[in-house]
Enzyme design. Structure first.
Site, mmCIF file in Angstrom:
data_model
loop_
_atom_site.group_PDB
_atom_site.id
_atom_site.type_symbol
_atom_site.label_atom_id
_atom_site.label_comp_id
_atom_site.label_asym_id
_atom_site.label_seq_id
_atom_site.Cartn_x
_atom_site.Cartn_y
_atom_site.Cartn_z
ATOM 1 N N ASP A 361 0.586 -1.245 -0.022
ATOM 2 C CA ASP A 361 -0.552 0.480 0.435
ATOM 3 C C ASP A 361 0.452 1.173 -0.366
ATOM 4 O O ASP A 361 1.902 1.488 0.281
ATOM 5 C CB ASP A 361 -1.016 -0.243 1.400
ATOM 6 C CG ASP A 361 -2.036 1.564 1.081
ATOM 7 O OD1 ASP A 361 -2.412 1.624 0.382
ATOM 8 O OD2 ASP A 361 -1.702 1.671 2.764
ATOM 9 N N ASP A 556 -1.934 -0.203 5.813
ATOM 10 C CA ASP A 556 -2.213 -0.164 7.729
ATOM 11 C C ASP A 556 -3.096 0.154 7.524
ATOM 12 O O ASP A 556 -4.010 0.761 8.637
ATOM 13 C CB ASP A 556 -1.553 1.156 7.041
ATOM 14 C CG ASP A 556 -1.748 2.359 7.181
ATOM 15 O OD1 ASP A 556 -1.754 2.400 5.339
ATOM 16 O OD2 ASP A 556 -1.746 3.763 7.302
ATOM 17 N N ASP A 560 -7.358 -1.757 3.574
ATOM 18 C CA ASP A 560 -6.208 -2.696 3.335
ATOM 19 C C ASP A 560 -7.053 -4.171 3.805
ATOM 20 O O ASP A 560 -6.340 -4.852 3.454
ATOM 21 C CB ASP A 560 -5.061 -2.282 4.062
ATOM 22 C CG ASP A 560 -4.730 -0.873 3.542
ATOM 23 O OD1 ASP A 560 -4.482 -0.627 1.880
ATOM 24 O OD2 ASP A 560 -3.335 0.135 4.402
#
Length: 681
Positions: A361, A556, A560
């Protein structure tokens, strides 16, 4: 031996309610709860049936038993006190005393229908005694007893990692209650208590300083190399050390709820889990025992040589791989914890060792997740000070995050700002203000063009993807300010280290393509997908898994979580959301992505050590059985080879155990750093 193997998989040193992570299935409405339940049940099924709750240490009974067997072997060799021909009274007594633990465990395994090396060694000892080879039987027993002790001492090091964590926090705490200070047990602390910590003391709770001034060593928790100054209002964490002045702290989290408690809980949970490779080691041990007994029967049928037959039984062994595998897993989990990553089970450690694709990410993982002033770009004939002062003064009344970032940056540099005489906000364009009677514009290209001010196309060419923040005053272009979410410094090293392992990286983000590609270029990630919704990230990860890649997903945020669950291994940044951390199989303690690269290295090293032990065990057994079958190994030499190879493989696994010197990098807690600067230039 299997005794130590069982001890390795026994429950943690203290009882805890383990918080299971999410499963691997796609999430539905209650996917988190269902996945957690599946994993909890799966881990419960994986625990050893034959568990022992104590550690193996060198006790006086072990020393006495080894000494008696050694004396008995010497007496038999010297033929001291042998009143009967064909049978040694001292030999029989020595075998009964020394071999009792081995015989007892062999009987238990036999009744439980488990084929273990204790059973095969018991057969070998009894067979040697049956043909009056009492010296050989005693020496085999002596080897086995010594190996058990050495193995137990090696294995117990794995337990110390948890015990050291548990013993680090103080047991007695000074608390201010009702106007007086009293010493109370740490377990009696409650949220809201005012805890007093003297210089040199260890902080027992997570909380906020309400009085005092000191410097606190947080290296064990947040990883800062230097002590952090603490005054009233500063956050402190359990497990850190107060170095100078006295502190009074209001308790916010105690015990298992503290950052330190979460670390202990996760390590204990991981220590109880069993990886597929560990179950494979158990099966291999059983198969090798059957193979050794079959080879011994065949040897006797062909050669009619009982000594060669006994040697075949003795030389074969899988104790090294059976005990060495869980030792390697436990050691690797402990080492990863000290390096800054909590692995929630041996299964995920094993899968990490096979990862060939890492999905990352962007926001909060590769970048800080907050806007920062990265550059001041003055136009020709304008100075950077005038540019910054003009933009910050115009933005003083702004509520826009980018405007607030510019103001904060200017104040951090000590710039003197002026209140705008007039302020207006043009949605989607920027700010129009008046400073010192002069009109000021701070906004995008469209805003400046609407006021007849040309903007050179190359002004922001060096910052692709950055938001357009141009500044003009009195009809003159002063330049631009680059505000963007900057990449974490450790992300460069982490991505480079991941690529050095031959692992592919993929960047998935919901951000705009221009921004995502700029970050990808900056970090050396060529495979970039942008403008993704959470379900799009999940679909991309599912596609990678479906085509046969072993995928680790690092993220995080809440968005996600679906992708973390879909990957073989979900990895959450420690400062991320609770949902992300619950959905993950590995939690990075803090925000350092480099710790993930280190954890990958540990996992790969663990996998290599385990498979080296597998290959070595099979090789030693195959060669040893062949030599013994042809009469080239006597029982004594066979016993030596068995024990020496077993200890070699266990010590090979023991290389993964964390050192007692504490040279590993400090652990970082699952909390954001509150003392880091608000901005970075």
């Amino acid at each position: 031996m299997s005794t130590q193997q069982d001890r390795l998989s026994s429950p943690g040193l203290t009882e805890t309610v383990a918080r299971p992570a999410a499963g691997r299935d796609a999430p539905g409405p209650d996917a988190g709860a269902e996945a957690n339940a599946r994993r909890a049940g799966h881990e419960a099924d994986e625990r050893h049936e034959h568990e022992e709750g104590h550690e193996h240490a060198l006790e006086w009974q072990d020393v006495l038993r080894i000494g008696l067997v050694g004396l008995a072997a010497a007496a038999v060799w010297l033929r001291v006190g042998e009143p009967f021909a064909g049978i040694s009274v001292i030999g029989v007594a020595g075998l009964l005393i020394g071999g009792w633990p081995i015989f007892r465990e062999a009987l238990e395994n036999l009744l439980a229908k488990r084929m273990t090396m204790e059973l095969s060694m018991s057969i070998a000892i009894v067979a040697a005694a049956a043909i009056s080879e009492f010296f050989t039987a005693l020496v085999i027993t002596l080897f086995v007893l010594i190996a058990e002790v050495l193995e137990g001492m090696t294995v117990s090091r794995g337990r110390r990692a948890i015990r050291d964590l548990l013993d680090f926090l103080p047991r007695a705490v000074s608390v201010r209650r009702g106007g007086s200070v009293a010493q109370v047990d740490a377990e009696a602390l409650r949220v809201g208590d005012a805890v007093l910590v003297n210089p040199g003391g260890r902080i027992p709770v997570d909380g906020t300083v309400i009085a005092g001034h000191s410097f606190v060593d947080q290296a064990r928790i947040t990883g800062e190399s230097m002590p952090i100054e603490k005054t009233a209002g500063a956050a402190v964490f359990a497990g850190s050390i107060n170095q100078s002045g006295a502190l009074e702290i209001v308790t916010e989290r105690v015990g298992r709820d503290t950052s330190y408690g979460k670390i202990i809980e996760a390590v204990e949970q991981a220590e109880r889990s069993r990886a597929p490779v560990q179950r494979l080691a158990d099966r291999l041990a059983g198969y090798l025992v059957y193979f050794a007994l079959g080879a011994a029967a065949l040897t006797y049928l062909v050669t009619r040589d009982i000594r060669s037959t006994i040697s075949v039984v003795i030389v074969a062994g899988a104790c090294g791989v059976a005990a060495g595998t869980p030792l390697a897993i436990l050691g690797a989990i402990g080492r990863a914890a000290r390096a800054g990553a909590i692995i929630k089970g041996g299964l995920f450690l094993e899968q990490l060792g096979r990862v060939n694709t890492v999905v990352l990410d962007k926001t909060g993982t590769l970048t800080y997740g907050q806007p920062e002033v990265r550059a001041i770009v003055p136009a020709e004939g304008a100075g950077p000070s005038l540019l910054l002062d003009t933009a910050a003064s115009a933005e003083l009344r702004s509520e826009h995050p980018l405007g607030k970032t510019i103001v904060t940056y200017a104040r951090a540099l000590g710039r003197s700002l002026s209140e705008p005489e007039r302020f207006g906000y043009a949605p989607g364009r920027g700010v129009e203000a008046v400073l010192g009677g002069q009109p000021v514009l701070v906004g995008n290209r469209a805003l400046l063009r609407a006021h007849g001010i040309a903007v050179p196309g190359e002004l922001l060419a060096a910052y692709p993807g950055a938001p357009e923040i141009f500044v003009a005053r009195a009809g003159r272009l002063l330049g631009a300010i680059v505000v963007s979410d900057s990449a974490r410094p450790e992300a460069f090293q982490a991505v480079e280290a991941i690529h050095a392992m031959g692992i592919r990286t993929v960047l998935l983000t919901g951000d705009a393509r221009a921004v995502a590609e700029a970050v990808g270029r900056e970090l050396g990630i060529s495979d970039v997908a942008a403008d993704l919704l959470p379900e799009d990230k999940q679909s991309r990860v599912r596609e990678l898994v479906a085509r046969g890649d072993t995928v680790a997903m690092v993220g995080d945020g809440i968005n996600d979580a679906p992708a973390l669950i879909e990957a073989h291994v979900g990895v959450a940044m420690g400062s991320g959301t609770d949902v992300a951390r619950e959905s993950a199989d590995v939690v990075l303690l803090g925000n350092d992505l480099l710790k993930f690269a280190e954890t990958l290295t540990i996992a790969r090293r663990t996998r290599g050590i385990i498979w080296a032990n597998f290959a070595g065990t099979i090789g030693v057994d195959a060669v040893g059985i062949g030599l013994a079958a042809f009469g080239l190994l006597n029982p004594l030499l066979a016993a030596f080879i068995h024990v020496a190879s077993e200890l070699a493989f266990i010590l090979n696994s023991g290389r993964l155990l964390p050192s007692r010197s504490g040279t590993e990098r400090p652990m970082r807690a699952v909390i954001p750093k509150t003392d880091q600067p608000l901005t970075r230039a």
